[in-house]
Design a protein around this motif. Structure first.
Motif, short mmCIF file in Angstrom:
data_model
loop_
_atom_site.label_atom_id
_atom_site.label_comp_id
_atom_site.label_asym_id
_atom_site.label_seq_id
_atom_site.Cartn_x
_atom_site.Cartn_y
_atom_site.Cartn_z
N PRO A 176 0.80 -1.23 0.00
CA PRO A 176 0.00 0.00 0.00
C PRO A 176 0.83 1.28 0.00
N ASP A 177 2.15 1.18 0.18
CA ASP A 177 2.97 2.39 0.14
C ASP A 177 4.25 2.19 -0.68
N GLU A 178 4.25 1.19 -1.53
CA GLU A 178 5.47 0.92 -2.29
C GLU A 178 5.16 0.54 -3.74
N LEU A 179 5.92 1.15 -4.64
CA LEU A 179 5.81 0.83 -6.06
C LEU A 179 7.16 0.34 -6.56
N LEU A 180 7.15 -0.42 -7.64
CA LEU A 180 8.40 -0.81 -8.28
C LEU A 180 8.32 -0.36 -9.74
N VAL A 181 9.29 0.45 -10.13
CA VAL A 181 9.34 0.92 -11.51
C VAL A 181 10.32 0.03 -12.27
N LEU A 182 9.87 -0.55 -13.38
CA LEU A 182 10.76 -1.29 -14.26
C LEU A 182 10.96 -0.44 -15.51
N CYS A 183 12.22 -0.19 -15.86
CA CYS A 183 12.50 0.65 -17.03
C CYS A 183 13.82 0.18 -17.62
N PRO A 184 14.19 0.66 -18.81
CA PRO A 184 15.49 0.27 -19.36
C PRO A 184 16.60 0.69 -18.41
N TYR A 185 17.64 -0.17 -18.35
CA TYR A 185 18.73 0.05 -17.39
C TYR A 185 19.33 1.44 -17.51
N GLY A 186 19.48 1.91 -18.75
CA GLY A 186 20.11 3.21 -18.97
C GLY A 186 19.26 4.40 -18.59
N ASP A 187 17.96 4.18 -18.41
CA ASP A 187 17.06 5.31 -18.09
C ASP A 187 16.96 5.58 -16.60
N VAL A 188 17.54 4.70 -15.78
CA VAL A 188 17.32 4.79 -14.34
C VAL A 188 17.77 6.12 -13.76
N ALA A 189 18.97 6.54 -14.13
CA ALA A 189 19.53 7.76 -13.53
C ALA A 189 18.62 8.95 -13.81
N ALA A 190 18.16 9.09 -15.06
CA ALA A 190 17.33 10.22 -15.42
C ALA A 190 15.98 10.16 -14.71
N MET A 191 15.42 8.96 -14.66
CA MET A 191 14.11 8.82 -14.01
C MET A 191 14.21 9.07 -12.51
#
Lengths: 189, 109
Positions: free
Chosen positions: A71-86
């Motif tokens: 209820p208070d946690e999400l997991l974002v899956l994205c391309p490895y290279g996009d992590v820093a910007a996101m």
């Protein structure tokens, strides 16, 4: 900058009743905050480009996936290279809020199990209810697979994606291979 | 096998997904309390045969702690409820009263 290495180096196995692959490196961000806070929801929407998922569900679009962990946690899956910007976008959007965004990409391993028997292989390993009408595409479940904690969702029909701790990646791979041994079809689903 | 409904993620989790956390509604006595009060916090437990309140954690799941009301002799589960409370909600008490009239547990009845 060093090359990212996934837990098992992208190993695949297709000698059984389903295809098993370690996919990765996969960008992953753990995001905690108050889901009822409209500003948190807007910040997530702007940074990830996806609406908040419902309870035990995922939102998928293109290369990004947003998973409901608790209820208070999400997991974002994205391309490895996009992590820093996101991560930077999330951190600045959530400044001043009681929220947390952390890069956990290298702490986890991700597997994909594909094939008509994928559901059966998963059901052999977890106590979660995987009946076709109980677990559908876009649903997310944190549970146990044999002896280790795991989370998985149905990306599309007959294609499960599993997230587990990196330290148990080899165990998970062996487990999936065992459950997918040739001739081990049960035909329950 | 015990199956408890996690009030946080809505899963009917079986025992292997959960971790038992001992008796519920134990009141902590801090600095300035008497020895007897602190002893009650540390050691004194109901351990009843019958209606019981426990803490559980959805360890292989959403990771949240919650409370469960169940019967230790029949393993019947009366209900689960949020951890953010110091006493069982009325709804849970009513459910127990319907099945175990006259029950009491510590100061609750």
């Amino acid at each position: 900058m060093s090359e990212p290495v996934s837990a098992l180096g992208g190993v695949t196995w297709a000698d059984g009743i389903a295809q098993i692959a370690e996919i990765g490196p996969q960008g992953m961000i753990t995001l905690r905050g108050d889901f009822d806070d409209p500003e948190f929801r807007v910040a997530v929407k702007n940074a990830v480009g996806l609406d908040m998922p419902g309870q035990r569900a995922v939102q998928m679009s293109g290369e990004n996936t947003l998973c409901w962990m608790s209820p208070d946690e999400l997991l974002v899956l994205c391309p490895y290279g996009d992590v820093a910007a996101m991560l930077a976008a999330l951190t600045s959007a959530l400044a001043g809020h009681h929220a947390l965004a952390v890069n956990v990409s290298d702490a986890r391993a991700v597997f994909r199990v594909t094939g008509p028997y994928a559901r059966e292989i998963m059901a052999k390993l977890t106590p979660a209810d995987l009946a076709p009408d109980a677990f559908k595409t876009g649903m997310f479940r944190r549970t146990r697979m044999a002896q280790v904690p795991a989370a998985f969702f149905l990306r599309e029909t007959d294609s499960f994606e599993i997230v587990c701790f990196r330290s148990v990646a080899q165990y998970m791979f062996d487990l999936l291979k065992t459950a997918a041994q040739p001739g081990s079809e049960v035909g329950y689903f | 096998m015990l199956i408890l409904h996690c009030p946080y993620c809505g899963v009917d989790a079986d025992e292997t997904e959960l971790h038992a956390g001992g008796e519920a509604h134990v009141k902590r006595y801090g600095p300035g309390s008497s020895d007897a009060e602190f002893e009650s916090y540390l050691f004194v437990r109901e351990n009843p045969k019958g209606v019981h309140f426990e803490r559980w954690r959805h360890a292989n799941g959403c990771g949240k702690w919650f409370h469960a009301a169940r019967c230790t002799s029949t393993l019947e589960v009366f209900g689960t409820y949020s951890a953010q409370t110091t006493e069982p909600p009325q709804e849970i008490k009513d459910k127990i009263s319907a099945k175990r009239p006259g029950w009491s547990w510590r100061e609750f009845a």
